[in-house]
Design an enzyme around this catalytic site. Structure first.
Site, PDB file in Angstrom:
ATOM      1  N   ASP A  10       0.827  -1.210   0.225  1.00 37.60           N
ATOM      2  CA  ASP A  10       0.142  -0.131   0.026  1.00 37.60           C
ATOM      3  C   ASP A  10       0.954   1.236  -0.050  1.00 37.60           C
ATOM      4  O   ASP A  10       1.898   1.213  -0.750  1.00 37.60           O
ATOM      5  CB  ASP A  10      -1.127   0.025   1.310  1.00 37.60           C
ATOM      6  N   SER A  11       0.489   2.205   0.703  1.00 37.75           N
ATOM      7  CA  SER A  11       1.020   3.492   0.718  1.00 37.75           C
ATOM      8  C   SER A  11       2.640   3.458   1.291  1.00 37.75           C
ATOM      9  O   SER A  11       3.319   4.077   0.948  1.00 37.75           O
ATOM     10  CB  SER A  11       0.247   4.500   1.390  1.00 37.75           C
ATOM     11  N   TYR A  12       2.711   2.563   2.276  1.00 38.28           N
ATOM     12  CA  TYR A  12       3.927   2.259   2.963  1.00 38.28           C
ATOM     13  C   TYR A  12       5.053   1.801   1.865  1.00 38.28           C
ATOM     14  O   TYR A  12       6.047   2.101   1.852  1.00 38.28           O
ATOM     15  CB  TYR A  12       3.832   1.051   4.033  1.00 38.28           C
ATOM     16  N   SER A  64      -1.945   3.173  -2.567  1.00 37.27           N
ATOM     17  CA  SER A  64      -2.345   3.693  -1.394  1.00 37.27           C
ATOM     18  C   SER A  64      -3.681   3.462  -1.000  1.00 37.27           C
ATOM     19  O   SER A  64      -4.865   3.597  -2.002  1.00 37.27           O
ATOM     20  CB  SER A  64      -2.151   5.203  -1.442  1.00 37.27           C
ATOM     21  N   HIS A  88       2.676   8.488   8.043  1.00 38.10           N
ATOM     22  CA  HIS A  88       3.326   7.630   7.089  1.00 38.10           C
ATOM     23  C   HIS A  88       4.860   7.303   7.783  1.00 38.10           C
ATOM     24  O   HIS A  88       5.491   8.141   8.283  1.00 38.10           O
ATOM     25  CB  HIS A  88       3.098   7.664   5.684  1.00 38.10           C
TER      26      HIS A  88
END
Length: 413
Positions: free
Chosen positions: A201-203, A249, A389
């Site tokens: 995902d966004s990580y 994300s 984040h």
């Protein structure tokens, strides 16, 4: 620990350069040895070697020298994928154009001369440009243009262009390298044999990593995102491996952040090269078969409480997640064969369900006979990226732990 994740936005429905009167042959390479009868092109002229030669410039050959001129050839650029080592999923639209959506897609090439042109076709993306391994420029929303890097010392250079963030709506486009006057695009370095894929995902995408703060505007969220500093890119560079950063994300394995857009999830988009194009399918050119795949899906599934009206309860969400994860691992086995899958999880506030369920996924897979699956956990983040984040420091710490875990697997010695 407070955790805020960015809700997905914009969800909608791997040679040398040759310039082709007669077609141009492969460009002359100063480092390559040629034997009698072999042909090359140089500065839009075709040449044939009379005998063995290496490092002798065809343009400086006279009537009795090694290179015989065969006349001019038209300036036709060889395909982008032949000019460059391409990292990440791209779609070949035409010989001189590839398009893409996933974060961190990169292009690596070589050239001779004092400058190089980068042919963009992207109204939205932001890019890092490196020359000889050093940061040179950040290109923002280049549109349809050729971005020039000039003023370099005359000689051979490397160039790297990488997409900093995600393009979930309109795909980006790249048309390859353009040699400066008197210069030449050279064959890229040999592609790495090690390959690693990051799914998440966004990580995984490196969203907001460079911010140094948690509260960001939408513009800052984009500006501070940089896939090149993500734990995936750092880990791949440690091993000298080619990599894909297939991060999206806000999406989860079965449930998205906050229960948003229940009709899709990460698995809806994984098979695509262009995430925002319904029905699009990435066509593996056949050279992508990673030895390691790191899957980090679950933050968005479990970081927010299941709300009223959702299709899940906390108990059924857990069951559905594990079932979908098993199916996704089987899918990876089907397309990549005997790869090692690493199931990644991080600390979640307040009850850390993700850690528990990820461990269960791995334990159950091993109990069923899968011995090429591992569990990887990290915590202790400062979360000083946009929206809580991981920061640049966090990504470095995650990568250090992940490298240790991969070393323990004995995949690469």
């Amino acid at each position: 620990m407070k955790l805020m994740l960015c809700v997905m936005a914009g969800l909608i429905a791997s040679s040398s350069a040759v310039w082709a009167e007669a077609a141009c042959e492969a460009a002359w390479d100063k480092s390559k040895a040629y034997t009698g009868g072999q042909r090359v092109s140089h500065q839009s002229t075709r040449y044939e070697a009379r005998w063995w030669t290496q490092g002798e410039n065809p343009a400086r050959s006279g009537q009795w020298d090694v290179w015989k001129s065969l006349g001019a050839c038209a300036a036709e650029q060889q395909p982008v994928v032949a000019q460059l080592n391409v990292g990440g999923r791209v779609q070949v639209d035409a010989p001189n154009r590839v398009s893409y959506s996933w974060p961190g897609v990169y292009f690596e090439g070589r050239f001779r001369g004092t400058g190089i042109g980068l042919a963009f076709d992207d109204p939205n993306g932001q890019y890092n440009v490196e020359i000889d391994g050093q940061p040179k420029a950040k290109v923002v929303k280049p549109g349809k243009s050729t971005y020039w890097v000039n003023g370099l010392a005359d000689g051979e250079h490397s160039v790297r262009v990488s997409l900093r963030g995600e393009l979930t709506g309109t795909p980006g486009g790249f048309g390859g390298l353009v040699a400066a006057t008197g210069g030449q695009v050279l064959a890229p370095a040999a592609a790495p044999t090690r390959q690693i894929e990051f799914i998440g995902d966004s990580y995984t995408a490196g969203l907001g990593a460079e911010a140094g703060k948690r509260d960001c505007t939408a513009e800052e969220n984009t500006a501070f995102s940089n896939a090149d500093v993500s734990f995936g890119a750092l880990t791949a560079r440690h091993y000298g491996a080619a990599y894909q950063l297939n991060g999206y994300s806000g999406l989860g394995m079965v449930r998205n952040y906050g229960g948003n857009i229940a009709s899709v999830n990460y698995r809806t988009f994984y098979d695509r090269a262009l995430t925002g194009v319904d029905g699009n399918v990435w066509t593996n050119p056949g050279n992508w078969k990673p030895q390691v795949v790191v899957v980090g899906l679950g933050i968005n599934d479990f970081s927010t409480a299941v709300g009223a009206g959702e299709a899940y309860t906390p108990e059924t969400l857990r069951t559905a997640y594990k079932s979908a994860y098993r199916g996704f691992i089987n899918k990876l086995r089907g397309q990549y064969g005997d790869t090692h899958v690493i199931v990644s999880a991080t600390y979640l506030w307040p009850d850390n369900k993700l850690q528990e369920v990820a461990q269960e996924v791995v334990a159950e897979a091993k109990a069923a006979g899968d011995q090429k699956i591992s569990y990887f956990y990290y915590d202790g983040l400062d979360s000083l990226g946009c929206g809580w984040h991981p920061s640049v420091r966090d990504h470095q710490a995650i990568s250090t732990k992940l490298v240790s875990a991969i070393d323990g697997l004995g995949v690469w010695r």
